[in-house]
Design a protein around this motif. Structure first.
Motif, PDB file in Angstrom:
ATOM      1  N   GLU A   1     -15.300  -9.605 -10.200  1.00 49.45           N
ATOM      2  CA  GLU A   1     -15.330  -9.222  -8.782  1.00 49.45           C
ATOM      3  C   GLU A   1     -16.451  -8.221  -8.509  1.00 49.45           C
ATOM      4  O   GLU A   1     -17.109  -8.279  -7.474  1.00 49.45           O
ATOM      5  CB  GLU A   1     -13.974  -8.645  -8.349  1.00 49.45           C
ATOM      6  CG  GLU A   1     -12.861  -9.668  -8.282  1.00 49.45           C
ATOM      7  CD  GLU A   1     -13.145 -10.800  -7.297  1.00 49.45           C
ATOM      8  OE1 GLU A   1     -13.645 -10.540  -6.181  1.00 49.45           O
ATOM      9  OE2 GLU A   1     -12.871 -11.962  -7.645  1.00 49.45           O
TER      10      GLU A   1
ATOM     11  N   SER B   1      -0.050  -4.956  -6.885  1.00 51.56           N
ATOM     12  CA  SER B   1      -0.157  -6.366  -6.551  1.00 51.56           C
ATOM     13  C   SER B   1       1.049  -7.078  -7.159  1.00 51.56           C
ATOM     14  O   SER B   1       1.443  -6.779  -8.284  1.00 51.56           O
ATOM     15  CB  SER B   1      -1.458  -6.930  -7.130  1.00 51.56           C
ATOM     16  OG  SER B   1      -1.616  -8.269  -6.773  1.00 51.56           O
TER      17      SER B   1
ATOM     18  N   THR C   1       3.737 -10.920  -6.904  1.00 52.25           N
ATOM     19  CA  THR C   1       3.920 -12.277  -6.381  1.00 52.25           C
ATOM     20  C   THR C   1       4.587 -12.208  -5.020  1.00 52.25           C
ATOM     21  O   THR C   1       5.284 -11.252  -4.701  1.00 52.25           O
ATOM     22  CB  THR C   1       4.803 -13.133  -7.312  1.00 52.25           C
ATOM     23  OG1 THR C   1       5.946 -12.384  -7.669  1.00 52.25           O
ATOM     24  CG2 THR C   1       4.079 -13.575  -8.534  1.00 52.25           C
ATOM     25  N   SER C   2       4.364 -13.228  -4.269  1.00 52.38           N
ATOM     26  CA  SER C   2       5.006 -13.361  -2.971  1.00 52.38           C
ATOM     27  C   SER C   2       6.503 -13.525  -3.174  1.00 52.38           C
ATOM     28  O   SER C   2       6.956 -14.139  -4.142  1.00 52.38           O
ATOM     29  CB  SER C   2       4.435 -14.600  -2.273  1.00 52.38           C
ATOM     30  OG  SER C   2       5.223 -14.951  -1.172  1.00 52.38           O
TER      31      SER C   2
ATOM     32  N   LEU D   1      -0.677 -17.683  -6.130  1.00 53.36           N
ATOM     33  CA  LEU D   1      -0.115 -16.353  -5.846  1.00 53.36           C
ATOM     34  C   LEU D   1       1.177 -16.120  -6.614  1.00 53.36           C
ATOM     35  O   LEU D   1       1.615 -14.994  -6.776  1.00 53.36           O
ATOM     36  CB  LEU D   1       0.162 -16.187  -4.348  1.00 53.36           C
ATOM     37  CG  LEU D   1      -1.067 -16.091  -3.460  1.00 53.36           C
ATOM     38  CD1 LEU D   1      -0.657 -16.005  -1.996  1.00 53.36           C
ATOM     39  CD2 LEU D   1      -1.922 -14.901  -3.831  1.00 53.36           C
TER      40      LEU D   1
ATOM     41  N   GLY E   1      -2.725 -15.305 -11.010  1.00 57.11           N
ATOM     42  CA  GLY E   1      -2.963 -15.123  -9.576  1.00 57.11           C
ATOM     43  C   GLY E   1      -2.779 -13.678  -9.148  1.00 57.11           C
ATOM     44  O   GLY E   1      -3.562 -13.143  -8.360  1.00 57.11           O
ATOM     45  N   VAL E   2      -1.756 -13.027  -9.673  1.00 58.04           N
ATOM     46  CA  VAL E   2      -1.501 -11.621  -9.346  1.00 58.04           C
ATOM     47  C   VAL E   2      -2.588 -10.736  -9.958  1.00 58.04           C
ATOM     48  O   VAL E   2      -3.037  -9.772  -9.335  1.00 58.04           O
ATOM     49  CB  VAL E   2      -0.088 -11.191  -9.799  1.00 58.04           C
ATOM     50  CG1 VAL E   2       0.115  -9.695  -9.658  1.00 58.04           C
ATOM     51  CG2 VAL E   2       0.962 -11.937  -8.987  1.00 58.04           C
TER      52      VAL E   2
ATOM     53  N   LYS F   1      -5.695 -11.604 -10.404  1.00 60.58           N
ATOM     54  CA  LYS F   1      -6.871 -11.782  -9.546  1.00 60.58           C
ATOM     55  C   LYS F   1      -6.733 -10.973  -8.260  1.00 60.58           C
ATOM     56  O   LYS F   1      -7.682 -10.327  -7.811  1.00 60.58           O
ATOM     57  CB  LYS F   1      -7.062 -13.267  -9.200  1.00 60.58           C
ATOM     58  CG  LYS F   1      -7.602 -14.095 -10.332  1.00 60.58           C
ATOM     59  CD  LYS F   1      -7.750 -15.548  -9.899  1.00 60.58           C
ATOM     60  CE  LYS F   1      -8.269 -16.402 -11.026  1.00 60.58           C
ATOM     61  NZ  LYS F   1      -8.396 -17.824 -10.631  1.00 60.58           N
ATOM     62  N   LYS F   2      -5.545 -11.026  -7.663  1.00 62.14           N
ATOM     63  CA  LYS F   2      -5.272 -10.283  -6.433  1.00 62.14           C
ATOM     64  C   LYS F   2      -5.448  -8.778  -6.681  1.00 62.14           C
ATOM     65  O   LYS F   2      -6.017  -8.059  -5.863  1.00 62.14           O
ATOM     66  CB  LYS F   2      -3.842 -10.603  -5.983  1.00 62.14           C
ATOM     67  CG  LYS F   2      -3.425 -10.057  -4.655  1.00 62.14           C
ATOM     68  CD  LYS F   2      -2.037 -10.595  -4.319  1.00 62.14           C
ATOM     69  CE  LYS F   2      -1.312  -9.734  -3.321  1.00 62.14           C
ATOM     70  NZ  LYS F   2       0.058 -10.182  -3.108  1.00 62.14           N
TER      71      LYS F   2
ATOM     72  N   LYS G   1      -9.219  -7.899  -7.033  1.00 64.33           N
ATOM     73  CA  LYS G   1      -9.864  -7.878  -5.709  1.00 64.33           C
ATOM     74  C   LYS G   1      -9.495  -6.618  -4.940  1.00 64.33           C
ATOM     75  O   LYS G   1     -10.342  -6.028  -4.258  1.00 64.33           O
ATOM     76  CB  LYS G   1      -9.483  -9.130  -4.912  1.00 64.33           C
ATOM     77  CG  LYS G   1     -10.175 -10.369  -5.430  1.00 64.33           C
ATOM     78  CD  LYS G   1      -9.798 -11.592  -4.641  1.00 64.33           C
ATOM     79  CE  LYS G   1     -10.526 -12.795  -5.223  1.00 64.33           C
ATOM     80  NZ  LYS G   1     -10.359 -14.000  -4.464  1.00 64.33           N
ATOM     81  N   ALA G   2      -8.238  -6.167  -5.065  1.00 66.98           N
ATOM     82  CA  ALA G   2      -7.795  -4.951  -4.373  1.00 66.98           C
ATOM     83  C   ALA G   2      -8.525  -3.717  -4.918  1.00 66.98           C
ATOM     84  O   ALA G   2      -8.922  -2.834  -4.143  1.00 66.98           O
ATOM     85  CB  ALA G   2      -6.287  -4.783  -4.502  1.00 66.98           C
TER      86      ALA G   2
END
Length: 130
Positions: A32, A97, A99-100, A110, A115-116, A118-119, A122-123
């Protein structure tokens, strides 16, 4: 000259996370940062410290069958940017961060550990851009 800093990622002693997973998170943050034109330099006077305070690998089956919070993947860390020449803390905050909680996201990116991660990466990078 590009913006540059050194980076250290560690964890609280009681947190169970493998060195391999820490390396995965580090790689995602580096990716990132590269996208944003930021360099990592060991000799920089700026130091980014990421201290993982909570890490849960989660369980997709639990998320699907029990939903709403069960088996969630979660990463929580203290992020500090420091000038090591004068020990000035330029930024210190927590990033989290997870999961939904939507049970229908169990198989989406997600809903995965990657996925978490990566999230989370990015944060962290978004913080540095501000």
């Amino acid at each position: 000259e590009k913006f540059a800093f050194n980076m250290i990622i560690d964890k609280e002693e009681e947190i169970e996370i493998s060195k391999a997973k820490i390396k995965e998170i580090e790689s995602l943050i580096l990716l990132e940062l590269t996208k944003k034109g930021v360099e990592i330099k060991k000799d920089s006077h700026l130091l980014l410290m990421i201290n993982i305070m909570d890490y849960k690998e989660g369980n997709a089956a639990l998320r699907f069958f029990l939903s709403f919070g069960a088996g969630q993947v979660k990463i929580k860390a203290r992020v500090t940017m420091m000038n090591i020449l004068n020990n000035e803390i330029l930024l210190q905050t927590e990033v989290e961060s997870q999961t939904s909680s939507n049970p229908f996201n169990w198989s989406s990116s997600l809903g995965t550990e990657r996925g978490v991660q990566k999230k989370f990466a990015k944060a962290v990078v978004k913080l540095l851009a501000n």
